[in-house]
Each structure stands twice: as structure tokens, then as C-alpha cells.
Design a protein around this motif. Structure first.
Motif, PDB file in Angstrom:
ATOM      1  N   SER A 197      64.892  69.063 -49.989  1.00 12.93           N
ATOM      2  CA  SER A 197      63.975  70.207 -49.953  1.00 12.93           C
ATOM      3  C   SER A 197      64.771  71.445 -49.540  1.00 12.93           C
ATOM      4  O   SER A 197      64.808  71.822 -48.363  1.00 12.93           O
ATOM      5  CB  SER A 197      62.831  69.939 -48.979  1.00 12.93           C
ATOM      6  N   ILE A 198      65.423  72.062 -50.521  1.00  7.41           N
ATOM      7  CA  ILE A 198      66.297  73.186 -50.213  1.00  7.41           C
ATOM      8  C   ILE A 198      65.497  74.380 -49.727  1.00  7.41           C
ATOM      9  O   ILE A 198      65.868  75.041 -48.756  1.00  7.41           O
ATOM     10  CB  ILE A 198      67.126  73.552 -51.457  1.00  7.41           C
ATOM     11  N   LEU A 199      64.390  74.669 -50.385  1.00 11.05           N
ATOM     12  CA  LEU A 199      63.595  75.845 -50.018  1.00 11.05           C
ATOM     13  C   LEU A 199      63.077  75.744 -48.596  1.00 11.05           C
ATOM     14  O   LEU A 199      63.215  76.677 -47.796  1.00 11.05           O
ATOM     15  CB  LEU A 199      62.436  76.013 -51.004  1.00 11.05           C
ATOM     16  N   ARG A 200      62.465  74.619 -48.278  1.00  9.59           N
ATOM     17  CA  ARG A 200      61.903  74.469 -46.931  1.00  9.59           C
ATOM     18  C   ARG A 200      62.987  74.434 -45.859  1.00  9.59           C
ATOM     19  O   ARG A 200      62.800  74.954 -44.751  1.00  9.59           O
ATOM     20  CB  ARG A 200      61.054  73.203 -46.870  1.00  9.59           C
ATOM     21  N   ARG A 201      64.110  73.823 -46.167  1.00  9.52           N
ATOM     22  CA  ARG A 201      65.193  73.776 -45.186  1.00  9.52           C
ATOM     23  C   ARG A 201      65.774  75.162 -44.915  1.00  9.52           C
ATOM     24  O   ARG A 201      66.030  75.531 -43.767  1.00  9.52           O
ATOM     25  CB  ARG A 201      66.294  72.827 -45.668  1.00  9.52           C
ATOM     26  N   LEU A 250      61.638  85.236 -46.178  1.00 10.30           N
ATOM     27  CA  LEU A 250      61.169  84.956 -47.530  1.00 10.30           C
ATOM     28  C   LEU A 250      62.142  85.455 -48.591  1.00 10.30           C
ATOM     29  O   LEU A 250      62.099  84.991 -49.736  1.00 10.30           O
ATOM     30  CB  LEU A 250      59.797  85.595 -47.749  1.00 10.30           C
ATOM     31  N   ALA A 251      63.013  86.411 -48.232  1.00 10.10           N
ATOM     32  CA  ALA A 251      64.025  86.869 -49.186  1.00 10.10           C
ATOM     33  C   ALA A 251      64.971  85.747 -49.567  1.00 10.10           C
ATOM     34  O   ALA A 251      65.462  85.684 -50.708  1.00 10.10           O
ATOM     35  CB  ALA A 251      64.798  88.048 -48.598  1.00 10.10           C
ATOM     36  N   THR A 252      65.223  84.837 -48.644  1.00  6.75           N
ATOM     37  CA  THR A 252      66.070  83.684 -48.950  1.00  6.75           C
ATOM     38  C   THR A 252      65.424  82.792 -50.010  1.00  6.75           C
ATOM     39  O   THR A 252      66.098  82.288 -50.915  1.00  6.75           O
ATOM     40  CB  THR A 252      66.331  82.874 -47.675  1.00  6.75           C
ATOM     41  N   VAL A 253      64.110  82.616 -49.902  1.00 11.15           N
ATOM     42  CA  VAL A 253      63.400  81.800 -50.881  1.00 11.15           C
ATOM     43  C   VAL A 253      63.465  82.431 -52.262  1.00 11.15           C
ATOM     44  O   VAL A 253      63.670  81.750 -53.276  1.00 11.15           O
ATOM     45  CB  VAL A 253      61.935  81.602 -50.437  1.00 11.15           C
ATOM     46  N   VAL A 254      63.295  83.745 -52.330  1.00 16.88           N
ATOM     47  CA  VAL A 254      63.350  84.435 -53.617  1.00 16.88           C
ATOM     48  C   VAL A 254      64.736  84.296 -54.242  1.00 16.88           C
ATOM     49  O   VAL A 254      64.875  84.063 -55.451  1.00 16.88           O
ATOM     50  CB  VAL A 254      62.970  85.913 -53.444  1.00 16.88           C
ATOM     51  N   GLU A 255      65.794  84.409 -53.433  1.00 14.35           N
ATOM     52  CA  GLU A 255      67.148  84.277 -53.960  1.00 14.35           C
ATOM     53  C   GLU A 255      67.398  82.867 -54.504  1.00 14.35           C
ATOM     54  O   GLU A 255      68.052  82.694 -55.536  1.00 14.35           O
ATOM     55  CB  GLU A 255      68.163  84.603 -52.865  1.00 14.35           C
ATOM     56  N   ILE A 256      66.865  81.858 -53.814  1.00 13.19           N
ATOM     57  CA  ILE A 256      67.057  80.483 -54.293  1.00 13.19           C
ATOM     58  C   ILE A 256      66.274  80.250 -55.579  1.00 13.19           C
ATOM     59  O   ILE A 256      66.767  79.637 -56.535  1.00 13.19           O
ATOM     60  CB  ILE A 256      66.634  79.487 -53.202  1.00 13.19           C
ATOM     61  N   LEU A 257      65.049  80.748 -55.628  1.00 12.58           N
ATOM     62  CA  LEU A 257      64.243  80.575 -56.830  1.00 12.58           C
ATOM     63  C   LEU A 257      64.840  81.291 -58.036  1.00 12.58           C
ATOM     64  O   LEU A 257      64.694  80.842 -59.173  1.00 12.58           O
ATOM     65  CB  LEU A 257      62.816  81.072 -56.581  1.00 12.58           C
ATOM     66  N   ARG A 258      65.490  82.404 -57.793  1.00 14.08           N
ATOM     67  CA  ARG A 258      66.101  83.160 -58.871  1.00 14.08           C
ATOM     68  C   ARG A 258      67.541  82.735 -59.134  1.00 14.08           C
ATOM     69  O   ARG A 258      68.259  83.420 -59.870  1.00 14.08           O
ATOM     70  CB  ARG A 258      66.080  84.651 -58.542  1.00 14.08           C
ATOM     71  N   GLY A 259      67.962  81.618 -58.581  1.00 11.22           N
ATOM     72  CA  GLY A 259      69.330  81.149 -58.810  1.00 11.22           C
ATOM     73  C   GLY A 259      70.339  82.013 -58.106  1.00 11.22           C
ATOM     74  O   GLY A 259      71.307  82.479 -58.718  1.00 11.22           O
ATOM     75  N   GLU A 260      70.104  82.259 -56.780  1.00 16.53           N
ATOM     76  CA  GLU A 260      70.898  83.165 -55.970  1.00 16.53           C
ATOM     77  C   GLU A 260      70.777  84.589 -56.510  1.00 16.53           C
ATOM     78  O   GLU A 260      69.926  85.323 -56.091  1.00 16.53           O
ATOM     79  CB  GLU A 260      72.377  82.721 -55.927  1.00 16.53           C
ATOM     80  N   ILE A 261      71.581  85.009 -57.462  1.00 17.65           N
ATOM     81  CA  ILE A 261      71.493  86.356 -58.033  1.00 17.65           C
ATOM     82  C   ILE A 261      71.738  86.248 -59.531  1.00 17.65           C
ATOM     83  O   ILE A 261      72.764  85.719 -59.967  1.00 17.65           O
ATOM     84  CB  ILE A 261      72.521  87.315 -57.407  1.00 17.65           C
ATOM     85  N   LYS A 262      70.778  86.730 -60.316  1.00 18.94           N
ATOM     86  CA  LYS A 262      70.923  86.734 -61.767  1.00 18.94           C
ATOM     87  C   LYS A 262      71.306  88.141 -62.221  1.00 18.94           C
ATOM     88  O   LYS A 262      70.574  89.092 -61.976  1.00 18.94           O
ATOM     89  CB  LYS A 262      69.620  86.298 -62.438  1.00 18.94           C
ATOM     90  N   CYS A 263      72.459  88.259 -62.885  1.00 17.04           N
ATOM     91  CA  CYS A 263      72.959  89.554 -63.338  1.00 17.04           C
ATOM     92  C   CYS A 263      72.876  89.626 -64.858  1.00 17.04           C
ATOM     93  O   CYS A 263      73.037  88.622 -65.562  1.00 17.04           O
ATOM     94  CB  CYS A 263      74.404  89.779 -62.888  1.00 17.04           C
ATOM     95  N   ALA A 264      72.652  90.817 -65.339  1.00 15.47           N
ATOM     96  CA  ALA A 264      72.648  91.033 -66.782  1.00 15.47           C
ATOM     97  C   ALA A 264      74.064  90.947 -67.314  1.00 15.47           C
ATOM     98  O   ALA A 264      75.036  91.263 -66.607  1.00 15.47           O
ATOM     99  CB  ALA A 264      72.043  92.396 -67.092  1.00 15.47           C
TER     100      ALA A 264
END
Length: 360
Positions: free
Chosen positions: A70-74, A286-300
Motif C-alpha cells: 500500500s504505497i499511497l497509505r504508507r 496530500l501532495a505526495t499522494v497526487v505525485e504518486i498517482l501521477r507517476g511522480e512527475i509527468k512531463c510533456a
């Protein structure tokens, strides 16, 4: 009292920093310590952290063989726990720095908040102990923070015991006056004093015992009774947190209808910028959760600096090759982590110390 200066102009002498002889009828509020936003930030963070810890522990106990990490919860639990213990150490440091002006009422509230942060951190250890065992730096950082929090909490307990002994626990004199000989003793509290002595002493002794057990738990490698220790420890830490929260809600002017002492204003109930900031800090993890959900950082992808379709084709080829290389590196990294990640990583200094003590 007026003092004549060298220029011949009379001026008033500065007032005494701490008056331990005359207790005022009321004291000003202290929103920086007992404000509604500060108290809510501690209570809400504790509730979220304990719920996440319980979910992780029960998931591990129920489905130990086939569970997914459980990466997000941890990550979220780790962020909230760090925020809670650092805030607890900070507010205790502020309280000790203001001991010459802080009354026992505010001093006791700070102590309850420190116990709340300690319970949250110990509950986090029960859920994330395996993560901390794998890195000796993280393990030592946790132990250092726990030690600082324990020393500060025990210091607060000694101050509270001294105030109860002098009978000024419910007074308006500064808490530092409990150590001054000119401070008049308050009325004897009778049986309440005995209960306060026993309760405060039990809390201090319990903190020391829990600290020793937490250090042992971080270094223990045995699997025996692992689930039982997690379940019992989580129940105890939850009881600690609930008890501290009830005590704060019963005493604090931000929630209670009456306080043990009279406050000259209602600043602890007002929502100021500092109170809103304390509650707003709850959104930071919660910013950590958003970064994990978005694959850390997605760049164009970078724009092509070539001309026509040839440049675009070259760019696509380079992106495809780069993606394949990235996938290969990630696969190798995962394999290395699964093969070389130890269950317990000793500190680099333990080997040298043991080699010196070993018989040749």
C-alpha cells in the motif's frame, strides 16, 4: 518607581518579568498554543494517522501472504506522522521558552498535545517498522525524534507534578513560579492531589516504558508474536490518543464552556490566519499522494528543433529508445531491490564496534 537618569530626566523602571507573589484575577489567552486551529490540527492529524495505521496493520494480519504494498497509505501515513511529531516537539519547545509567562492551564494543554503526537508516532511505527528497519538512517532519525519528544514530555510532567505539590495547578501564576521560594502555596487539593500525583507519575512512567518497547520493536528481528504486538500496541496507542483528546476537549477554552481559570479574552476561539494555517497544513501531505498517482512527475515531450517530418520522426525514434532504456533500468532496479533489500540494515558503525569487542 522612577529612576533619574544621567541627563536628569526621570524615567520609570521596567516592570518585573515574572511576579510570583500576586496572582492576577485573569490571564490573557494564548492562541498560538491553545487556539482552535492548533488543537484541531493535532486532533485531526491523530485521527487520520491512527486510522491509516489500523488499516495497514489489519491488512497485514488478514492477508499477509498475498497482500499488495500500500504505497499511497504508507507515504501518507509517513508524512502525517513526521508532521505530528515535529509539531509536537516545536510546541513543547515554545511552551518551555515561555514558562515564565505561561500558566499551568496552557502548560498542561501543551503536555496533552505532546502525548497525542507521541501516540501517533508510536502507532506509525507499528505499521511502518519494516520500512524503517531497512534503512539505518531513517531508523536513527526516528529514534532521535522519539528521544527528544520523550525528554520534553518528561520535563513537562515534572513541572506539572511540582505545580500540584505547590497547589498552583489551577492558579494564574506562571508555571515557573512553582520553583520559586517566594511563591505562596495554594490550597491543598486533598484527594484530587493524590489522583493528580498518581496519574501524572503513571503517564511519565508509561512514556518511558513505551519508548523502550518502541526501540526494541525497531531493532527486533524475531517473527514470533509479531501480529499480537502490533494489535495490542495499536489498541494502547489509540487509547492514549483518545484520552488526550478528551482531556483537551474538556479543558480547552476553544471547545469547553468553562475553563479552570478565567481568561481575559476569547482569542483562543477566534479563527485568525495562524489558526487557518495550522488546519491548512493538513492538506500538505496530500501532495505526495497526487505525485504518486501521477507517476511522480509527468512531463510533456520536448519540442523538435528540426525541420519537417524528418525531425519529428527522429524525435519519435529517440523517445522510443529512451522509453525502452527507461523500462530496462526500472526492471533492473526492481530486481536489485527484491534481491538485495535486507530485512534489517545495521548501521555502518555497528560492525566496527563489534569487531573491536570480538576476541581474536
Amino acid at each position: 518607581m522612577e529612576i533619574e537618569s544621567a541627563s536628569g530626566v526621570s524615567r520609570s523602571s521596567p516592570p518585573s518579568i515574572m511576579n510570583c507573589t500576586n496572582a492576577p484575577a485573569s490571564v490573557p489567552s494564548d492562541a498560538g498554543i491553545a487556539g482552535i486551529g492548533v488543537l484541531l490540527s493535532f486532533i485531526v492529524t491523530a485521527a487520520i494517522s491512527i486510522l491509516i495505521s489500523a488499516s495497514l496493520v489489519f491488512q497485514e494480519m488478514r492477508n499477509n501472504a498475498q497482500k499488495k504494498p500500500s504505497i499511497l497509505r504508507r507515504k501518507l501515513l509517513n508524512s502525517y506522522s513526521d508532521q505530528q511529531i515535529l509539531t509536537g516537539i516545536g510546541i513543547q519547545s515554545v511552551g518551555l521558552a515561555k514558562r515564565t509567562s505561561l500558566v499551568p492551564y496552557h502548560f498542561f494543554l501543551v503536555w496533552m498535545l505532546s502525548l497525542l503526537s507521541m501516540a501517533v508516532h508510536n502507532a506509525t511505527l507499528l505499521a511502518l517498522a519494516r520500512d524503517f528497519r531497512r534503512d539505518w538512517v531513517l531508523r536513527w532519525m526516528r529514534e532521535l525524534l522519539m528521544l527528544v519528544n520523550l525528554v520534553l514530555s518528561c520535563t513537562y510532567g515534572v513541572f506539572i507534578l511540582r505545580c500540584v505539590q505547590r497547589g498552583i495547578g489551577d492558579g494564574t501564576l506562571p508555571v515557573a513560579c512553582a520553583w520559586r521560594p517566594e511563591t505562596p502555596d495554594g490550597p491543598a487539593a486533598g484527594s484530587n492531589a493524590a489522583v493528580s500525583y498518581a496519574g501524572t507519575g503513571a503517564v511519565v512512567a508509561g512514556n518511558v516504558a513505551v519508548f523502550a518497547l518502541a526501540i526494541w520493536y525497531l531493532h527486533a528481528r524475531a517473527r514470533r508474536f509479531y501480529a499480537a504486538v502490533q494489535a495490542v500496541g495499536l489498541v494502547l496507542m489509540t487509547a492514549f490518543a483518545v484520552g488526550a483528546t478528551v482531556r483537551v476537549a474538556y479543558l480547552a477554552d476553544a471547545f469547553a464552556h468553562s475553563t479552570p481559570i478565567r481568561l481575559s479574552d476569547g482569542g483562543e476561539r477566534d479563527w485568525s490566519f495562524g489558526q487557518l494555517l495550522s488546519v491548512g497544513m493538513l492538506l500538505l501531505p496530500l501532495a505526495t499522494v497526487v505525485e504518486i498517482l501521477r507517476g511522480e512527475i509527468k512531463c510533456a515531450p520536448p519540442e523538435s528543433d528540426g525541420d519537417g517530418d524528418e525531425g519529428k520522426g527522429r524525435l519519435l525514434d529517440e523517445e522510443g529508445q529512451g522509453q525502452k532504456q527507461k523500462e530496462t533500468r526500472e526492471l533492473r532496479s526492481d530486481n536489485l531491490q527484491t534481491q538485495e533489500c535486507p530485512e534489517f540494515q545495521p548501521s555502518p558503525f555497528s560492525g566496527s564496534v563489534s569487531s573491536l569487542l570480538r576476541k581474536k
